[in-house]
Design an enzyme around this catalytic site. Structure first.
Site, mmCIF file in Angstrom:
data_model
loop_
_atom_site.group_PDB
_atom_site.id
_atom_site.type_symbol
_atom_site.label_atom_id
_atom_site.label_comp_id
_atom_site.label_asym_id
_atom_site.label_seq_id
_atom_site.Cartn_x
_atom_site.Cartn_y
_atom_site.Cartn_z
ATOM 1 N N PHE A 156 34.903 6.685 -4.889
ATOM 2 C CA PHE A 156 34.139 7.930 -4.861
ATOM 3 C C PHE A 156 33.715 8.218 -3.416
ATOM 4 O O PHE A 156 33.490 7.303 -2.623
ATOM 5 C CB PHE A 156 32.918 7.816 -5.781
ATOM 6 C CG PHE A 156 32.122 9.078 -5.869
ATOM 7 C CD1 PHE A 156 32.701 10.243 -6.346
ATOM 8 C CD2 PHE A 156 30.800 9.110 -5.463
ATOM 9 C CE1 PHE A 156 31.977 11.421 -6.410
ATOM 10 C CE2 PHE A 156 30.063 10.284 -5.537
ATOM 11 C CZ PHE A 156 30.653 11.434 -6.007
ATOM 12 N N ASP B 114 29.542 -2.106 -2.845
ATOM 13 C CA ASP B 114 29.318 -0.896 -3.626
ATOM 14 C C ASP B 114 29.692 -1.247 -5.068
ATOM 15 O O ASP B 114 30.861 -1.237 -5.447
ATOM 16 C CB ASP B 114 30.164 0.255 -3.089
ATOM 17 C CG ASP B 114 29.943 1.550 -3.878
ATOM 18 O OD1 ASP B 114 29.319 1.485 -4.955
ATOM 19 O OD2 ASP B 114 30.412 2.608 -3.424
ATOM 20 N N HIS C 295 30.395 0.663 -10.019
ATOM 21 C CA HIS C 295 31.202 0.545 -11.247
ATOM 22 C C HIS C 295 31.001 -0.797 -11.943
ATOM 23 O O HIS C 295 31.697 -1.069 -12.919
ATOM 24 C CB HIS C 295 32.702 0.637 -10.911
ATOM 25 C CG HIS C 295 33.140 1.933 -10.324
ATOM 26 N ND1 HIS C 295 34.444 2.193 -9.995
ATOM 27 C CD2 HIS C 295 32.444 3.061 -10.019
ATOM 28 C CE1 HIS C 295 34.547 3.413 -9.497
ATOM 29 N NE2 HIS C 295 33.345 3.958 -9.494
ATOM 30 N N GLN D 145 23.975 7.106 -12.264
ATOM 31 C CA GLN D 145 24.385 8.487 -12.514
ATOM 32 C C GLN D 145 24.848 8.583 -13.978
ATOM 33 O O GLN D 145 25.175 7.574 -14.615
ATOM 34 C CB GLN D 145 25.490 8.822 -11.493
ATOM 35 C CG GLN D 145 26.151 10.162 -11.616
ATOM 36 C CD GLN D 145 27.449 10.077 -12.388
ATOM 37 O OE1 GLN D 145 28.020 9.003 -12.537
ATOM 38 N NE2 GLN D 145 27.895 11.203 -12.904
ATOM 39 N N LYS E 78 27.677 6.483 -15.443
ATOM 40 C CA LYS E 78 27.790 5.064 -15.127
ATOM 41 C C LYS E 78 27.393 4.189 -16.331
ATOM 42 O O LYS E 78 26.887 4.688 -17.333
ATOM 43 C CB LYS E 78 26.946 4.737 -13.895
ATOM 44 C CG LYS E 78 27.422 5.490 -12.636
ATOM 45 C CD LYS E 78 28.677 4.914 -12.057
ATOM 46 C CE LYS E 78 29.517 5.785 -11.151
ATOM 47 N NZ LYS E 78 28.934 6.452 -10.023
ATOM 48 N N ARG F 276 6.259 3.179 4.340
ATOM 49 C CA ARG F 276 5.088 2.359 3.997
ATOM 50 C C ARG F 276 5.454 0.891 3.984
ATOM 51 O O ARG F 276 6.630 0.532 3.970
ATOM 52 C CB ARG F 276 4.569 2.721 2.603
ATOM 53 C CG ARG F 276 3.966 4.077 2.508
ATOM 54 C CD ARG F 276 3.350 4.332 1.128
ATOM 55 N NE ARG F 276 2.842 5.688 1.121
ATOM 56 C CZ ARG F 276 3.313 6.680 0.355
ATOM 57 N NH1 ARG F 276 4.272 6.453 -0.514
ATOM 58 N NH2 ARG F 276 2.806 7.884 0.444
ATOM 59 N N TYR G 144 -1.501 5.981 3.267
ATOM 60 C CA TYR G 144 -1.220 6.907 4.371
ATOM 61 C C TYR G 144 -0.920 6.210 5.678
ATOM 62 O O TYR G 144 -1.110 6.769 6.748
ATOM 63 C CB TYR G 144 -2.387 7.891 4.533
ATOM 64 C CG TYR G 144 -2.405 8.922 3.421
ATOM 65 C CD1 TYR G 144 -1.291 9.733 3.181
ATOM 66 C CD2 TYR G 144 -3.518 9.087 2.601
ATOM 67 C CE1 TYR G 144 -1.289 10.659 2.148
ATOM 68 C CE2 TYR G 144 -3.516 10.020 1.565
ATOM 69 C CZ TYR G 144 -2.394 10.798 1.339
ATOM 70 O OH TYR G 144 -2.381 11.719 0.326
ATOM 71 N N ARG H 161 12.456 7.520 -4.194
ATOM 72 C CA ARG H 161 12.056 6.808 -5.414
ATOM 73 C C ARG H 161 12.674 7.420 -6.665
ATOM 74 O O ARG H 161 12.938 8.609 -6.714
ATOM 75 C CB ARG H 161 10.532 6.845 -5.554
ATOM 76 C CG ARG H 161 9.795 6.026 -4.531
ATOM 77 C CD ARG H 161 8.311 5.957 -4.841
ATOM 78 N NE ARG H 161 7.660 7.258 -4.779
ATOM 79 C CZ ARG H 161 7.218 7.819 -3.646
ATOM 80 N NH1 ARG H 161 7.376 7.199 -2.487
ATOM 81 N NH2 ARG H 161 6.641 8.989 -3.669
HETATM 82 C C1 PLP Z 1 29.008 6.965 -8.614
HETATM 83 C C2 PLP Z 1 29.384 6.276 -7.352
HETATM 84 C C3 PLP Z 1 28.559 6.251 -6.211
HETATM 85 C C4 PLP Z 1 27.359 7.132 -6.011
HETATM 86 O O1 PLP Z 1 26.490 7.185 -6.988
HETATM 87 P P1 PLP Z 1 25.524 8.442 -7.254
HETATM 88 O O2 PLP Z 1 24.443 7.793 -8.044
HETATM 89 O O3 PLP Z 1 26.306 9.436 -8.022
HETATM 90 O O4 PLP Z 1 25.040 8.950 -5.950
HETATM 91 C C5 PLP Z 1 28.928 5.454 -5.149
HETATM 92 N N1 PLP Z 1 30.055 4.748 -5.175
HETATM 93 C C6 PLP Z 1 30.893 4.773 -6.229
HETATM 94 C C7 PLP Z 1 32.119 3.945 -6.185
HETATM 95 C C8 PLP Z 1 30.596 5.546 -7.340
HETATM 96 O O5 PLP Z 1 31.450 5.609 -8.355
#
Ligand code: PLP
Length: 412
Positions: A94, A165, A168, A191, A194, A223, A230, A240
């Site tokens: 992605f 990353d 998945h 997302q 997922k 922070r 603050y 967040r």
């Molecule tokens: C979905 C995805 C992301 C990003 O996730 P979001 O929560 O949509 O920003 C990053 N890397 C891969 C491989 C993804 O499939």
């Protein structure tokens, strides 16, 4: 019997498992947050979720955030990726994997993938290292862990950071160790599509306490955890997630292990049946990947076994038969306009320079899988063996009758 695309009766007319899936647990947890009056990111359910996520992945720290894209961006910032630094990424993933680098004003360096695992080829990674290389982002594509032994050894040899990353790969295990433990930071996405989801959301995991506090601080306006509201020590933002999201995520996470078991069982069955079916290849199991959550099953399509009809027409025929298959990414990431020369550099700074001419880049295995790849999404494997048998029946039917289709080919 006629193909459904030509008006025949489809193999399947009932839907597969709907995603996202939810139940009473999600509904009750949401109401609890609603009634608590504490809706934002400091609801206690956020820390509860972070602890549960860390426990599942055997990591010391989990820091939640707004989504998987800012998780990657924050990870790179916490590791000190700045303008001009090169970060090695795969092009079959992605877009966020590569744009997170640009957002930090770093320069993504695309290297090719291994044709079997669809993950970064360790040899290609090593060949792409330069004095500017700062980090490698290993994507666990489709839920299959990348070769963390080889990538880890390369990173140690060249003193590079590894970021995983794992968008998945929730709960995936490589040689007894959950993903997220191999890089300095591992990132996940929640997302809507997922494996664990709250519509939007993300998390970063690490075993390094100093990195963890930088990650947390960046997501919380600079922070310090436990410090004054603050008082802002470093440049940060607000990344967040909310109490509502954490409530859903707690419920979703509890279901993950059982769902992953069901998907793996159904995917194994599909693989065993495809061994005697020509024209659709599914990667064999990698015995080093002890647990794969099966986010996406990628099949390689060979048109010569389907009377020469194109992959895209095959996918359309499957959809008509009631099997929602998808084409893989249309092209490797570097072909996207965002990487075109006129859109770069990401900052006005002189020290940024493209390490590759993205517009003319051509990495053969990444190109090939974009051309041949067909995806079956995870929810197709969350049901029964009958669901897989229906998928196989649709494959077989389209194969037998493919010769009746070429006339449609031209109309796309
Ligand atoms: C979905 C995805 C992301 C990003 O996730 P979001 O929560 O949509 O920003 C990053 N890397 C891969 C491989 C993804 O499939």
């Amino acid at each position: 019997m006629e193909l459904a695309l030509l008006g025949g009766k489809p193999v399947r007319s009932t839907p597969f498992t709907v995603w996202p899936a939810f139940g009473r647990e999600e509904e009750e947890a949401l109401l609890e947050v609603l009634r608590s009056g504490s809706w934002g990111g400091y609801n206690e359910k956020v820390e509860e979720f972070e602890a549960a996520f860390a426990a599942l992945h055997h990591v010391k720290h989990a820091i939640s955030c707004a989504n998987g894209t800012v998780a990657l961006e924050t990870a790179l910032r916490a590791l000190g990726v700045v303008c001009g630094d090169e970060v090695i990424v795969p092009p079959f993933t992605f877009v966020a994997t590569a744009t997170a680098v640009l957002l930090c004003h770093g320069a993504p360096v695309f290297v090719d993938i291994d044709p079997e695992t669809l993950n970064l080829s360790p040899e290609a990674v090593e060949a792409a290292i330069t004095p500017r290389t700062k980090a490698v982002i290993a994507v666990h594509f489709g839920g299959r862990p990348a070769d963390m032994d080889a990538l880890g050894a390369i990173a140690r040899r060249h003193n590079l950071y590894v970021v995983e990353d794992a968008a998945h790969a929730h709960g995936a295990v490589w040689r007894g160790v959950p993903v997220g433990n191999f890089g300095v930071v591992g990132t996940f996405s929640f997302q809507a599509f997922k494996l664990v989801t709250s519509g939007e959301g993300g998390v970063m995991v690490t075993n390094d306490a100093a990195v963890a506090s930088r990650l947390w601080s960046y997501c919380n306006q600079g922070r310090r955890k436990g410090g004054e509201w603050y008082k802002h020590f470093t440049l940060g933002s607000n990344y967040r997630l909310t109490g509502f999201q954490a409530a859903i995520l707690n419920a979703q996470l509890r279901k993950l292990p059982e769902q992953s078991r069901i998907r793996a069982e159904n995917a194994d069955y599909l693989r065993s049946q495809l061994r005697s079916f020509s024209g659709l290849a599914m990667a064999e199991r990698d015995t080093r990947a002890e647990r794969e959550p099966y986010y996406l099953v990628t099949l390689r399509y060979d048109p010569s076994c389907f009377s020469g009809i194109s992959r895209d027409l095959f996918v359309r025929a499957l959809e008509a038969e009631g099997v929602p298959a998808q084409r893989a990414y249309p092209y490797p990431l570097y072909r996207n306009p965002v990487f075109a020369r006129r859109n770069l550099p990401p900052c006005a700074c002189e020290s940024w320079k493209a390490p590759q001419d993205y517009e003319t880049l051509c990495l053969p295995e990444s190109e090939r899988i974009c051309h041949e790849g067909i995806w079956l999404e995870h929810s197709l494997f969350l049901g029964t063996r009958q669901d897989v048998d229906d998928i196989l029946a649709a494959f077989g039917k389209v194969q037998r009758l493919a010769a009746s289709l070429p006339s449609l080919q031209e109309s796309g």
